[in-house]
Design an enzyme around this catalytic site. Structure first.
Site, PDB file in Angstrom:
ATOM      1  N   HIS A   1       0.815  -1.216   0.000  1.00  0.00           N
ATOM      2  CA  HIS A   1       0.000   0.000   0.000  1.00  0.00           C
ATOM      3  C   HIS A   1       0.854   1.274   0.000  1.00  0.00           C
ATOM      4  O   HIS A   1       0.337   2.367  -0.221  1.00  0.00           O
ATOM      5  CB  HIS A   1      -0.924  -0.007   1.225  1.00  0.00           C
ATOM      6  CG  HIS A   1      -2.211   0.735   1.016  1.00  0.00           C
ATOM      7  ND1 HIS A   1      -2.472   1.464  -0.117  1.00  0.00           N
ATOM      8  CD2 HIS A   1      -3.317   0.850   1.798  1.00  0.00           C
ATOM      9  CE1 HIS A   1      -3.669   2.008  -0.020  1.00  0.00           C
ATOM     10  NE2 HIS A   1      -4.211   1.646   1.128  1.00  0.00           N
TER      11      HIS A   1
ATOM     12  N   ASP B   1      -2.164   2.324  -4.548  1.00  0.00           N
ATOM     13  CA  ASP B   1      -3.373   2.797  -3.870  1.00  0.00           C
ATOM     14  C   ASP B   1      -4.482   1.756  -3.988  1.00  0.00           C
ATOM     15  O   ASP B   1      -4.460   0.897  -4.875  1.00  0.00           O
ATOM     16  CB  ASP B   1      -3.847   4.124  -4.477  1.00  0.00           C
ATOM     17  CG  ASP B   1      -2.865   5.252  -4.227  1.00  0.00           C
ATOM     18  OD1 ASP B   1      -2.165   5.206  -3.196  1.00  0.00           O
ATOM     19  OD2 ASP B   1      -2.787   6.178  -5.074  1.00  0.00           O
TER      20      ASP B   1
END
Length: 538
Positions: free
Chosen positions: A509, A513
């Site tokens: 992450h 995204d």
């Protein structure tokens, strides 16, 4: 004619080394393959052997000097080539190498047979040591050129070490379970000899036994020394290498604060750099002792239970799998997103063309070809999933090297299908088949397992219905495939039974995204449910 001694290739990312020590003085005699000088890099120490017999005529780089790959170290002039007694505990090996062979019946060799060293080969940029696995040969056995002598397990894979020449094994310097570094002696082969039951075999076996006893005695002595110095906190058996000593002085570090990874516990430059880095991570200028990792307490067991337990040392490959998976969890902000795909279209396509496909291409039409192409299609649209983080930079890969996780009896390995985005489904299936067979036979090379940009793991072959795969660092994404299972689905307002598969994308992450991760998985789903998209590049 003089022979040059030059700095050998030291590995993909290593361009220079420091002169550790010279084993010979100017004017001393040298035998072929006898170590002449020791070089130290930030990863390992290596010995440079003489490529010709003669006399050390010139020393061009003194101890402590930094030299680049290919630099001239010295010159060997013409001479009688008879090795003198070696120093620093090497006399036994050198004398055995240069002693004349025993004469007499049954010695199985022509007079003057050359002893050829078999050393631990270079195993890749970051691999400096290995564990000896199965040893196929024993002292006195005949070997053919390119015949396997033993197996080495590195933290990447298991590989066999082949005999460079045909002859007879005269010495085995290791046994199963030993830890060895790149360049270390594994065995010696008497070139051109044939097996026999003469004096040479008896002497070699006797020396092998003596060396084993010496190793046991040395281990006991080391253990005793560690106890006297408080469990390893005392001095190492050898002084730090010159480059390491210089760094220690510059940063005010003591030898007792650093665990040496060199021979006999010698502190190397890389050990000091690692210690300095640990100090920075801890907010200090210099480290003392590295923080001890908390140990997980074992469940209590009774005497009866212990009698039925079996303790087996983890292979180096298994240790590395465990370490890398844990590091991936700790380093990445790992998240997993799920979707499901209707496999009807792909399964019908396989059923319709599988016989024709196999007849034309010589390989079965499986699912991995479709999934690999679908993944490449999605990676081009969502490049972040195909990228990696390097410090404060993001490296976008404009190519798709797809790693395919393969389970073997020794652990999980991930061979790489290079430039899968440029390959047809048939080419991908052929390459996956070749790599899978090599993995199961333990014959994968390191080059075949390096450079992957994205990984596919098929837990469905083992019956897994759903899972959260762990990233294969430094990659930023891994796709988990699962078991195809018929389930009732609503299609056009009607409940129908369809072959469904859950897909799982684990991603970092920090670079990917949530929107990108979901879009990537949707694109894979769309291509698999409508394979014509691959033809039309949609």
């Amino acid at each position: 004619m003089a022979t040059e001694i030059r700095v050998p290739t030291l590995g993909e990312s290593v361009t220079e080394a420091t002169i550790g020590r010279w084993f010979k003085k100017k004017g001393e005699a040298i035998a072929v393959d006898e170590p002449v000088v020791e070089l130290e890099t930030d990863k390992v120490t290596i010995e440079v052997p003489a490529s010709a017999a003669g006399t050390l005529e010139e020393i061009s780089a003194e101890e402590g000097a930094t030299v680049e790959v290919g630099a001239l170290l010295g010159m060997i002039g013409e001479g009688n080539g008879e090795a003198v007694s070696a120093k620093s505990g090497k006399s036994a090996a050198k004398e055995e190498k240069t002693e004349p062979a025993d004469e007499g019946e049954g010695n199985g060799k022509a007079p003057g047979g050359k002893l050829v060293d078999v050393n631990v080969p270079s195993a890749g940029e970051s691999v400096t040591e290995a564990q000896v696995g199965e040893v196929y040969k024993k002292v006195g056995d005949t070997v053919k050129a390119d015949e396997a002598i033993l197996e080495l397990e590195t933290d990447k894979a298991a590989q066999e070490v082949m005999a460079p020449v045909a002859g007879v094994i005269r010495e085995l310097a290791v046994e199963s379970g030993d830890e060895v570094k790149v360049g270390a002696l594994l065995a010696r082969i008497e070139e051109g000899a044939s097996a026999g039951a003469g004096k040479k075999e008896a002497k070699a076996a006797a020396k092998q036994e003596e060396k084993q006893e010496a190793r046991v005695g040395e281990a006991a002595s080391t253990a005793s020394r560690d106890v006297r110095h408080g469990g390893g906190g005392g001095e190492s058996a050898r002084p730090p290498a010159p480059a390491a000593a210089k760094l220690m002085e510059e940063h005010g570090l003591k030898e007792s604060e650093i665990a040496g990874s060199g021979k006999e516990g010698q502190v190397l430059k890389g050990d000091v750099l690692a210690a300095i880095e640990r100090g920075k991570d801890a907010g200090r200028g210099a480290p003392s002792e590295p923080a001890e990792k908390p140990k997980v307490a074992r469940a209590p067991s009774t005497g009866d239970d212990e009698a039925r337990e079996e303790r087996v040392k983890m292979t180096r490959l298994r240790q590395t799998i465990a370490r890398r998976l844990k590091e991936a969890q700790e380093a990445a902000a790992m998240l997993t997103t799920f979707n499901e795909v209707d496999m009807t279209a792909v399964m019908e396509l396989r059923k319709k063309y599988k016989d024709l496909f196999e007849k034309k291409h010589g390989v079965k039409l499986g699912f991995m070809g479709f999934f690999s192409k679908a993944v490449c299609h999605a990676l081009h649209e969502i490049p972040a999933v195909n990228a990696e983080i390097d410090g404060t930079d993001i490296i976008y890969k404009n190519y798709c090297h797809i790693g395919v996780a393969v389970g073997t009896d020794k652990g999980l390995v991930v061979p790489v299908v290079r430039d899968a985005d440029r390959m047809t489904i048939a080419e991908i299936e052929k390459e996956i088949g070749r790599l899978g067979a090599a993995a199961r036979d333990g014959k994968l090379s390191l080059a075949e397992m390096q450079g992957g940009t994205f990984t596919i793991s098929n837990g469905g072959v083992y019956g897994s219905l759903m899972s959260t795969p762990i990233l294969n660092a430094p990659q930023s994404g891994i796709l988990g495939m699962h078991k195809i299972q018929e389930r009732p689905m609503v299609v056009g307002g009607q409940v129908v039974v369809r072959p469904m598969m859950y897909l799982a994308l684990s991603y970092d992450h920090r670079i990917v995204d949530g929107k990108e991760a979901v879009t990537f998985l949707v694109r894979v789903k769309e291509v698999l449910e409508d394979p014509e998209r691959l033809v039309l590049d949609l």
